[in-house]
Motif scaffolding. Structure first.
Motif, PDB file in Angstrom:
ATOM      1  N   TRP A 106      39.805  40.317  75.241  1.00 17.62           N
ATOM      2  CA  TRP A 106      40.071  39.747  76.562  1.00 17.62           C
ATOM      3  C   TRP A 106      41.466  40.094  77.079  1.00 17.62           C
ATOM      4  CZ3 TRP A 106      37.750  34.080  76.499  1.00 17.62           C
ATOM      5  CH2 TRP A 106      36.355  34.179  76.356  1.00 17.62           C
ATOM      6  N   ASN A 158      31.263  46.712  92.106  1.00 22.54           N
ATOM      7  CA  ASN A 158      31.477  45.475  91.347  1.00 22.54           C
ATOM      8  C   ASN A 158      32.933  45.183  91.039  1.00 22.54           C
ATOM      9  OD1 ASN A 158      32.247  47.190  89.296  1.00 22.54           O
ATOM     10  ND2 ASN A 158      30.570  46.698  87.914  1.00 22.54           N
ATOM     11  N   ARG A 161      34.165  41.473  91.438  1.00 21.22           N
ATOM     12  CA  ARG A 161      33.580  40.578  90.437  1.00 21.22           C
ATOM     13  C   ARG A 161      34.186  40.842  89.055  1.00 21.22           C
ATOM     14  NH1 ARG A 161      29.435  41.377  87.051  1.00 21.22           N
ATOM     15  NH2 ARG A 161      28.742  43.270  88.138  1.00 21.22           N
ATOM     16  N   LYS A 162      34.343  42.107  88.693  1.00 20.06           N
ATOM     17  CA  LYS A 162      34.930  42.446  87.398  1.00 20.06           C
ATOM     18  C   LYS A 162      36.376  41.976  87.301  1.00 20.06           C
ATOM     19  CE  LYS A 162      31.793  44.751  84.977  1.00 20.06           C
ATOM     20  NZ  LYS A 162      31.429  44.397  83.576  1.00 20.06           N
ATOM     21  N   GLU A 163      37.106  42.140  88.380  1.00 24.82           N
ATOM     22  CA  GLU A 163      38.508  41.710  88.373  1.00 24.82           C
ATOM     23  C   GLU A 163      38.618  40.212  88.143  1.00 24.82           C
ATOM     24  OE1 GLU A 163      41.013  41.237  92.069  1.00 24.82           O
ATOM     25  OE2 GLU A 163      41.872  43.092  91.263  1.00 24.82           O
ATOM     26  N   LYS A 164      37.794  39.423  88.827  1.00 28.57           N
ATOM     27  CA  LYS A 164      37.814  37.970  88.640  1.00 28.57           C
ATOM     28  C   LYS A 164      37.463  37.598  87.205  1.00 28.57           C
ATOM     29  CE  LYS A 164      36.684  36.720  93.433  1.00 28.57           C
ATOM     30  NZ  LYS A 164      35.664  36.099  94.334  1.00 28.57           N
ATOM     31  N   GLU A 165      36.488  38.279  86.643  1.00 23.26           N
ATOM     32  CA  GLU A 165      36.082  37.994  85.274  1.00 23.26           C
ATOM     33  C   GLU A 165      37.179  38.351  84.283  1.00 23.26           C
ATOM     34  OE1 GLU A 165      33.518  36.796  82.107  1.00 23.26           O
ATOM     35  OE2 GLU A 165      33.685  36.339  84.253  1.00 23.26           O
ATOM     36  N   ILE A 166      37.846  39.467  84.492  1.00 20.26           N
ATOM     37  CA  ILE A 166      38.948  39.875  83.610  1.00 20.26           C
ATOM     38  C   ILE A 166      40.066  38.846  83.630  1.00 20.26           C
ATOM     39  CG2 ILE A 166      40.833  41.550  83.397  1.00 20.26           C
ATOM     40  CD1 ILE A 166      38.774  43.709  84.211  1.00 20.26           C
ATOM     41  N   ARG A 168      39.819  35.689  84.603  1.00 17.51           N
ATOM     42  CA  ARG A 168      39.319  34.401  84.103  1.00 17.51           C
ATOM     43  C   ARG A 168      39.406  34.357  82.581  1.00 17.51           C
ATOM     44  NH1 ARG A 168      34.888  31.967  81.988  1.00 17.51           N
ATOM     45  NH2 ARG A 168      33.823  33.971  81.714  1.00 17.51           N
ATOM     46  N   ARG A 169      38.972  35.431  81.933  1.00 18.34           N
ATOM     47  CA  ARG A 169      39.023  35.475  80.473  1.00 18.34           C
ATOM     48  C   ARG A 169      40.460  35.471  79.966  1.00 18.34           C
ATOM     49  NH1 ARG A 169      34.375  39.969  78.828  1.00 18.34           N
ATOM     50  NH2 ARG A 169      32.551  38.642  79.293  1.00 18.34           N
TER      51      ARG A 169
END
Length: 325
Positions: A106, A158, A161-166, A168-169
Motif C-alpha cells: 500500500w 480509471n 478512481r485508482k488515485e482515490k483508492e491509492i 485511501r489505502r
C-alpha cells in the motif's frame, strides 16, 4: 557464509544521493538504513550509468555479489546467506508479517504513484535520469511512467478512481502504523528489523523528496509520531553532524560508529584488488551494452518524432497518452 580473519568491507552500490539523502531511490534507501540499523560496516558507492537497471541496488563482499532482482532482493539474500539478519526473531510473528506487507504494498504503491505520476515525474527525473542527456532522460522517463501506470493498473478511464483508492489505502496504513508505533523507538519489541528500514525509508523520501503540495505528504504529516520517529532515526543513521545535509559515508570496520569518508565521496574510499568477474557481473555488463544501444535508439526515435510532429508531447503508445491530465 564464512568470513576470513582479515575482514573485507561490504560495498553497497545505490543510485546517487539527492534531496539531502544518501540515496533517494525507494529501493536503495531501505538497504542503506537496514545496514545502519544492524551496525554492519559498509562502504557506499554509486552507479548512475544504468538508471533503469533492476539490478541496482546491489552489494559486493569479496567475490560475493547480491543483486536487487535476484532471490527476493538484497536484504533477503543478506539474511539467507548469513551475512546480516535483523529479522530472525520476527519472521513468524503475524503482526510483523502483515505490517511489512502493508508497507511494501500500500505505501510502496502510493509513493510510486506520487513520484512518477502525482508530481508529473519531476522528482523521479532528478533521482534516476538527471545525469543523462535531456532527450534520453525524457524518453526513459516517459517509458517508465507508462510502466508504472501498467503496474498500478491505471488508464485514462480509471485514473481518478485508482488515485482515490491509492490514497485511501495509504491513509489506512499510516493510521495503523501510527497506532502500532505510539512513542516507541522501533516498531517491534524495541529492537530494529527490516520493517523499520522499510518504513523509515518511505517516511524520509515522502517528507524530503515529495513537494509540499503532495497529497501523500500531507496525509503522513497528520501522524506526528511517525514524523518524529523518522527525525530521531535520521540523526542517528543519516546525518553526520548538525551542519551536514548530505554526509560523507564510509563506515569504519573497527567501530559501530560511522565516520566521515574522503572528500571525493562519489568514489570508493579505497581501491580493491582486481578479481575475476562473476557470471552475474558479466551478465550485468552485457545488459549494460544493450542499454546503451537502447539509449542511442531512443534519442533517434525522440528526435524523429519531434521533427515530424507539431505536438510538444512525445506519444510512445498510440492507444494511451503518457502524460497525466
Amino acid at each position: 557464509m564464512e568470513q576470513s580473519q582479515e575482514r573485507e568491507d561490504l560495498t553497497l552500490v545505490t543510485r546517487k544521493p539527492c534531496f539531502g539523502l544518501p540515496t533517494a531511490c525507494p529501493t536503495c534507501l531501505p538497504i542503506y538504513i537496514y545496514l545502519k540499523l544492524a551496525r554492519f560496516p559498509f562502504l557506499l558507492d554509486f552507479n548512475s550509468s544504468y538508471p533503469d537497471s533492476d539490478q541496482i541496488p546491489y552489494v559486493e563482499l569479496g567475490t560475493y555479489v547480491a543483486y536487487n532482482n535476484e532471490n527476493g532482493g538484497v536484504i533477503a539474500r543478506l539474511k539467507e546467506d548469513g551475512i546480516v539478519d535483523l529479522d530472525s526473531e520476527y519472521q513468524s510473528i503475524p503482526d510483523w508479517i502483515t505490517t511489512k506487507a502493508m508497507i511494501n504494498s500500500w505505501l510502496a504503491d502510493a509513493l510510486m504513484y506520487e513520484l512518477w505520476l502525482g508530481t508529473e515525474g519531476s522528482s523521479a527525473r532528478k533521482i534516476y535520469f538527471s545525469d543523462l542527456a535531456w532527450p534520453i532522460g525524457k524518453v526513459l522517463l516517459q517509458l517508465q511512467i507508462q510502466k508504472v501506470k501498467q503496474q498500478l493498473g491505471i488508464n485514462k478511464d480509471n485514473i481518478e478512481r485508482k488515485e482515490k483508492e491509492i490514497y485511501r489505502r495509504a491513509n489506512i496504513a499510516y493510521g495503523a502504523l501510527s497506532s502500532r508505533l505510539t512513542e516507541h523507538y522501533f516498531l517491534f519489541e524495541n529492537s530494529p528489523s527490516s520493517v523499520d528500514a522499510d518504513l523509515l525509508a518511505h517516511v524520509l523520501i515522502t517528507l524530503q523528496v515529495l513537494p509540499e503540495t503532495s497529497v501523500l505528504r500531507s496525509k503522513l504529516l497528520n501522524h506526528d509520531n511517525l514524523v518524529r520517529y523518522a527525525e530521531k532515526h535520521k540523526v542517528d543513521l543519516i546525518e553526520d553532524g548538525p551542519s551536514s545535509s548530505v554526509p560523507q559515508f564510509h563506515s569504519n570496520p573497527s567501530s559501530a560508529t560511522p565516520r566521515r569518508g574522503p572528500p571525493n565521496w562519489k568514489s570508493k574510499p579505497k581501491t580493491k584488488p582486481k578479481r575475476e568477474k562473476t557470471k552475474e557481473e558479466k551478465t550485468f555488463r552485457k545488459r549494460a551494452k544493450y542499454f546503451l544501444a537502447a539509449q542511442l535508439f531512443a534519442v533517434v526515435l525522440f528526435l524523429s518524432v519531434m521533427g515530424g510532429s507539431d505536438s510538444s508531447e512525445v506519444e510512445l503508445d498510440d492507444e494511451e497518452d503518457l502524460s497525466i491530465e
